[in-house]
Write an enzyme that holds these catalytic residues in place. Structure first.
Site, PDB file in Angstrom:
ATOM      1  N   ASP A 138       0.983  -1.229   0.087  1.00 26.78           N
ATOM      2  CA  ASP A 138      -0.035  -0.140   0.009  1.00 26.78           C
ATOM      3  C   ASP A 138       0.994   1.230   0.051  1.00 26.78           C
ATOM      4  O   ASP A 138       1.672   1.459   0.895  1.00 26.78           O
ATOM      5  CB  ASP A 138      -0.716  -0.011   1.391  1.00 26.78           C
ATOM      6  CG  ASP A 138      -2.001   1.006   1.123  1.00 26.78           C
ATOM      7  OD1 ASP A 138      -2.391   1.641   0.062  1.00 26.78           O
ATOM      8  OD2 ASP A 138      -2.737   1.146   2.261  1.00 26.78           O
ATOM      9  N   ASP A 139       0.761   1.895  -1.080  1.00 22.91           N
ATOM     10  CA  ASP A 139       1.591   3.341  -1.220  1.00 22.91           C
ATOM     11  C   ASP A 139       3.123   2.937  -1.336  1.00 22.91           C
ATOM     12  O   ASP A 139       3.878   3.997  -1.100  1.00 22.91           O
ATOM     13  CB  ASP A 139       1.460   4.193   0.063  1.00 22.91           C
ATOM     14  CG  ASP A 139      -0.021   4.957   0.034  1.00 22.91           C
ATOM     15  OD1 ASP A 139      -0.972   4.248  -0.615  1.00 22.91           O
ATOM     16  OD2 ASP A 139      -0.236   5.708   0.826  1.00 22.91           O
ATOM     17  N   CYS A 167      -5.781   4.281  -4.129  1.00 22.25           N
ATOM     18  CA  CYS A 167      -6.307   2.822  -3.381  1.00 22.25           C
ATOM     19  C   CYS A 167      -7.223   2.236  -3.831  1.00 22.25           C
ATOM     20  O   CYS A 167      -7.484   1.205  -4.601  1.00 22.25           O
ATOM     21  CB  CYS A 167      -6.073   2.966  -1.908  1.00 22.25           C
ATOM     22  SG  CYS A 167      -4.735   3.481  -1.089  1.00 22.25           S
ATOM     23  N   LYS A 207      -5.764  -5.489   3.780  1.00 19.76           N
ATOM     24  CA  LYS A 207      -6.675  -4.476   3.371  1.00 19.76           C
ATOM     25  C   LYS A 207      -7.707  -4.686   2.273  1.00 19.76           C
ATOM     26  O   LYS A 207      -7.187  -5.459   1.194  1.00 19.76           O
ATOM     27  CB  LYS A 207      -5.676  -3.189   2.848  1.00 19.76           C
ATOM     28  CG  LYS A 207      -6.461  -1.888   2.379  1.00 19.76           C
ATOM     29  CD  LYS A 207      -5.675  -1.107   2.009  1.00 19.76           C
ATOM     30  CE  LYS A 207      -6.129   0.135   1.149  1.00 19.76           C
ATOM     31  NZ  LYS A 207      -5.234   1.388   1.059  1.00 19.76           N
ATOM     32  N   HIS A 263     -10.844  -2.106   1.181  1.00 20.38           N
ATOM     33  CA  HIS A 263     -11.003  -0.851   0.792  1.00 20.38           C
ATOM     34  C   HIS A 263     -12.022  -0.816  -0.410  1.00 20.38           C
ATOM     35  O   HIS A 263     -11.738   0.049  -1.269  1.00 20.38           O
ATOM     36  CB  HIS A 263      -9.915  -0.095   0.687  1.00 20.38           C
ATOM     37  CG  HIS A 263      -9.720   1.394   0.778  1.00 20.38           C
ATOM     38  ND1 HIS A 263      -8.911   2.369   0.461  1.00 20.38           N
ATOM     39  CD2 HIS A 263     -11.018   2.211   1.097  1.00 20.38           C
ATOM     40  CE1 HIS A 263      -9.342   3.627   0.638  1.00 20.38           C
ATOM     41  NE2 HIS A 263     -10.551   3.498   1.176  1.00 20.38           N
ATOM     42  N   HIS A 287       1.439   2.435   4.201  1.00 21.91           N
ATOM     43  CA  HIS A 287       0.443   3.557   4.447  1.00 21.91           C
ATOM     44  C   HIS A 287       0.596   4.242   5.699  1.00 21.91           C
ATOM     45  O   HIS A 287       1.034   3.387   6.720  1.00 21.91           O
ATOM     46  CB  HIS A 287      -1.069   3.115   4.243  1.00 21.91           C
ATOM     47  CG  HIS A 287      -2.040   4.334   3.982  1.00 21.91           C
ATOM     48  ND1 HIS A 287      -2.218   5.222   4.957  1.00 21.91           N
ATOM     49  CD2 HIS A 287      -2.710   4.343   3.095  1.00 21.91           C
ATOM     50  CE1 HIS A 287      -3.177   5.760   4.232  1.00 21.91           C
ATOM     51  NE2 HIS A 287      -3.364   5.542   3.224  1.00 21.91           N
ATOM     52  N   ASP A 320       0.060  -0.836  -5.186  1.00 22.99           N
ATOM     53  CA  ASP A 320      -1.278  -0.711  -5.537  1.00 22.99           C
ATOM     54  C   ASP A 320      -1.089   0.654  -6.463  1.00 22.99           C
ATOM     55  O   ASP A 320      -1.861   0.958  -7.256  1.00 22.99           O
ATOM     56  CB  ASP A 320      -2.248  -0.288  -4.734  1.00 22.99           C
ATOM     57  CG  ASP A 320      -1.944   0.836  -3.480  1.00 22.99           C
ATOM     58  OD1 ASP A 320      -0.914   1.209  -3.318  1.00 22.99           O
ATOM     59  OD2 ASP A 320      -2.988   1.058  -2.522  1.00 22.99           O
ATOM     60  N   HIS A 321      -0.102   1.510  -6.120  1.00 24.46           N
ATOM     61  CA  HIS A 321       0.384   2.712  -6.730  1.00 24.46           C
ATOM     62  C   HIS A 321       1.574   3.427  -6.302  1.00 24.46           C
ATOM     63  O   HIS A 321       2.351   2.718  -5.321  1.00 24.46           O
ATOM     64  CB  HIS A 321      -0.643   3.980  -6.789  1.00 24.46           C
ATOM     65  CG  HIS A 321      -1.373   4.195  -5.525  1.00 24.46           C
ATOM     66  ND1 HIS A 321      -0.581   4.646  -4.519  1.00 24.46           N
ATOM     67  CD2 HIS A 321      -2.540   3.907  -4.905  1.00 24.46           C
ATOM     68  CE1 HIS A 321      -1.280   4.858  -3.483  1.00 24.46           C
ATOM     69  NE2 HIS A 321      -2.600   4.167  -3.519  1.00 24.46           N
ATOM     70  N   LYS A 369       1.608   9.620  -5.722  1.00 22.38           N
ATOM     71  CA  LYS A 369       0.404   9.046  -5.292  1.00 22.38           C
ATOM     72  C   LYS A 369      -0.635  10.370  -5.724  1.00 22.38           C
ATOM     73  O   LYS A 369      -0.564  11.379  -5.265  1.00 22.38           O
ATOM     74  CB  LYS A 369       0.367   8.771  -3.820  1.00 22.38           C
ATOM     75  CG  LYS A 369      -0.986   8.306  -3.537  1.00 22.38           C
ATOM     76  CD  LYS A 369      -1.262   8.135  -2.074  1.00 22.38           C
ATOM     77  CE  LYS A 369      -2.454   7.754  -1.430  1.00 22.38           C
ATOM     78  NZ  LYS A 369      -2.584   7.361   0.145  1.00 22.38           N
TER      79      LYS A 369
END
Length: 582
Positions: A36-37, A76, A135, A137, A291, A343-344, A368
């Site tokens: 994540d991130d 996300c 996660k 989301h 994150h 994810d990014h 992001k």
């Protein structure tokens, strides 16, 4: 490309042909890691020499590394929707036309629509046991607190343990609010103004300085109380409403105890592998790392050379290693297709004073939240399947997170849905060296529901053109991010529209430093026209769908709030008081 061919041919000479055939004949286990991130420049195999990531680096040495692996969105919720469905998020309604570009509450009514078919659902039909740890989301409920219409178990997962939402600074004590921080500040200010007005009127009435009846003061007081309660009932209890852990449909922690979350996630992942070692499984490890608030256990605090962020990355890498060790222990390494990505890109605006809390996106511009710049959408992409995929290969072809969908469905022996557009492409021919070029000719880069940029892979020349139609306005100018905003906007005064578009050849200028013009690039007009026609064709494939991230769908609705008690008394700890140490 020569490097790729030479290495691939050399590897082929040493492959065990019979072992490879046997591995291909059986359905492999599928293990998907998504951070994540995480920035592409945050791990060693992509050039970082200040953060230790030996386990992720080992995956790259033993498998295939992609250098142009692209997320379908820079945030996300939409990115993960695209990953799960193999489709641009605008096709499922998971792309926003307002400033709320990701789900804001567990108690919102938006989420991944039930008519979207995830790869987990297709693998279920092929006899796979499917699990999601971490996660989600993608939403929880639609009309009641327990209809679970958007829940992972309603989207093809047999087992879910993790966080239905995402980590926020609100999840940790003594952290400034992250969710709608600017709006919360305004609401506090308005509440204080109302309170001051009531106090002033009351004092004036009692001292005889103001001639006003008590009924008016009472009305002001009532309006002020209603206003305060209406917003504080949501924003004042974010830790209870959003920061929860679930096992399947049951809430196990409300609020979460972050000091043991990593241990619980790791325990659940290893347990899932042990329980399903004798049958094909899909395990999606959706990390809460990295994150903010970057909660890191004591074992890893102050151990990296990159502060708290580096500590968090190194803890995640250690967790990857432990899960890979469990595969080895169960003898599953050679029959498991393993994937690692983010994810990014990393969030450049995440800061605590002078300390950087977001990731590093290497040589790539932006991060992001930015729909077009490479730093927001170019991510790590690593695959390992011993005996089937060659080891130590680097592929420079454009690929997408959406490609995982058709790839794993192919490996499971499934059939892609024929009633909808699937934007991903099966990567196995590319990964195995059967073909030398990606199937993608065009990739479309959205910011919410707004098309910001388009990439064209001109295969006959090897050029990778990218046209930016909209870019964010950096603050301060030239800073490379939108500092002070938290995240760059997709539309309005915070963006610049380009006509003609900014054009780059990423094969020559991957950092997008020098835009080309008609004077500097003879093919400028031809390229722009070609991309323009591709946009027209792409838009003809889009059909109207309900917007899942509309203001109504993302707002907090008390009647949808997951609660392990009787609302609003929602708190529990079903994990017990036992210590879970890493």
């Amino acid at each position: 490309m020569k490097r790729y061919l030479v290495t691939a041919l050399t590897s082929c000479l040493f492959w065990n042909t019979f072992g490879m055939s046997a591995a291909m004949d059986s359905k492999p286990n599928i293990l998907l890691f998504v951070a994540d991130d995480l920035g592409i420049g945050d791990i060693g195999c992509y050039g970082n020499n200040t953060i230790r990531t030996p386990n992720i680096d080992r995956l790259a040495r033993e498998g295939v590394k992609l250098t142009q692996h692209i997320a379908a969105a820079p945030l996300c919720t939409p990115s993960r929707a695209a990953f799960l469905t193999g489709r641009y998020p605008i096709r499922s309604g998971m792309a926003s036309s307002n400033r709320y570009r990701a789900l804001q509450w567990n108690a919102g009514s938006g989420g991944l629509p039930a008519n979207e078919t995830t790869f987990a659902r297709l693998l279920q039909k092929q006899g796979y046991t499917t699990g999601l740890i971490g996660k989600w989301h993608q939403g929880v409920n639609c009309e009641s607190f327990n209809d679970h219409c958007h829940h992972p178990l309603n989207h093809g997962f047999d087992y879910f343990y993790g966080m239905p939402f995402t980590l926020l600074s609100n999840c940790q004590e003594n952290k400034p609010p992250e969710l709608d921080a600017a709006l919360q500040a305004k609401l506090w200010l308005y509440s204080q103004i109302i309170a001051l007005a009531v106090f002033t009127l009351t004092a004036g009435k009692l001292t005889g300085l103001v001639s006003i009846c008590w009924k008016i003061i009472a009305c002001f007081t009532l309006v002020g109380c209603i206003f305060f309660i209406s917003w504080y009932s949501s924003y004042g209890f974010v830790q209870y409403w959003n920061c929860i852990l679930m096992r399947n449909h049951d809430i196990t922690e409300q609020p979460m105890r972050l000091e043991r979350t990593a241990s619980l996630m790791l325990k659940e992942a290893v347990s899932f592998i042990e329980r399903n070692r004798h049958r094909p499984f899909l395990l999606f490890i959706s990390f809460l790392h990295v994150h903010t608030p970057l909660f890191t256990t004591a074992k890893f605090l102050r151990k990296s050379r990159h502060g708290l962020y580096g500590d968090n990355v190194e803890e995640m890498d250690w967790m990857v290693g432990k899960i890979l060790d469990s595969l080895d222990k169960e003898g599953l390494k050679n029959n498991t297709f393993t994937y690692f990505a983010s994810d990014h890109g990393g969030q450049l605006e995440a800061q605590d004073g002078s300390a950087q809390l977001g990731g590093w996106n290497g040589i790539y511009k932006g991060g992001k939240g930015m729909g077009g710049w490479e730093g927001g959408i170019r991510v790590p992409g690593i695959f390992r399947w011993p005996g089937v995929l060659p080891a130590g290969i680097v592929i420079d072809e454009p690929t997408s997170l959406m490609d995982i969908y058709p790839t794993v469905v192919h490996l499971a022996g499934g059939i892609l849905p024929q009633d909808r557009v699937i934007d991903g492409r099966n990567l196995m021919p590319l990964l195995r060296g059967r073909v030398q070029q990606s199937e993608h000719e065009f990739l479309f880069h959205y910011c919410g529901s707004y098309l910001h940029a388009v990439r064209w892979h001109q295969k006959d020349s090897g050029a990778i053109w990218k046209a930016h139609y909209v870019t964010p306005v950096f603050r301060p100018p030239g800073a490379g991010a939108c500092y002070g905003k938290g995240i760059c906007p997709c539309f309005g005064e915070g963006v610049t529209h380009h006509d003609p578009p900014l054009l780059f050849d990423l094969s020559r200028d991957p950092s997008e430093a020098k835009p080309l013009t008609g004077n500097t690039e003879p093919l400028f007009d031809i390229v722009i026209k070609k991309i323009g026609r591709a946009i027209e064709e792409h838009r003809r494939t889009l059909t109207p769908v309900p917007e899942q991230l509309s203001f109504y769908n993302i707002m907090w609705k008390p009647w949808l709030q997951p609660c392990c008690g009787t609302f609003p008394f929602c708190w529990c700890d079903k994990e017990g008081d036992s210590t879970h140490s890493l």
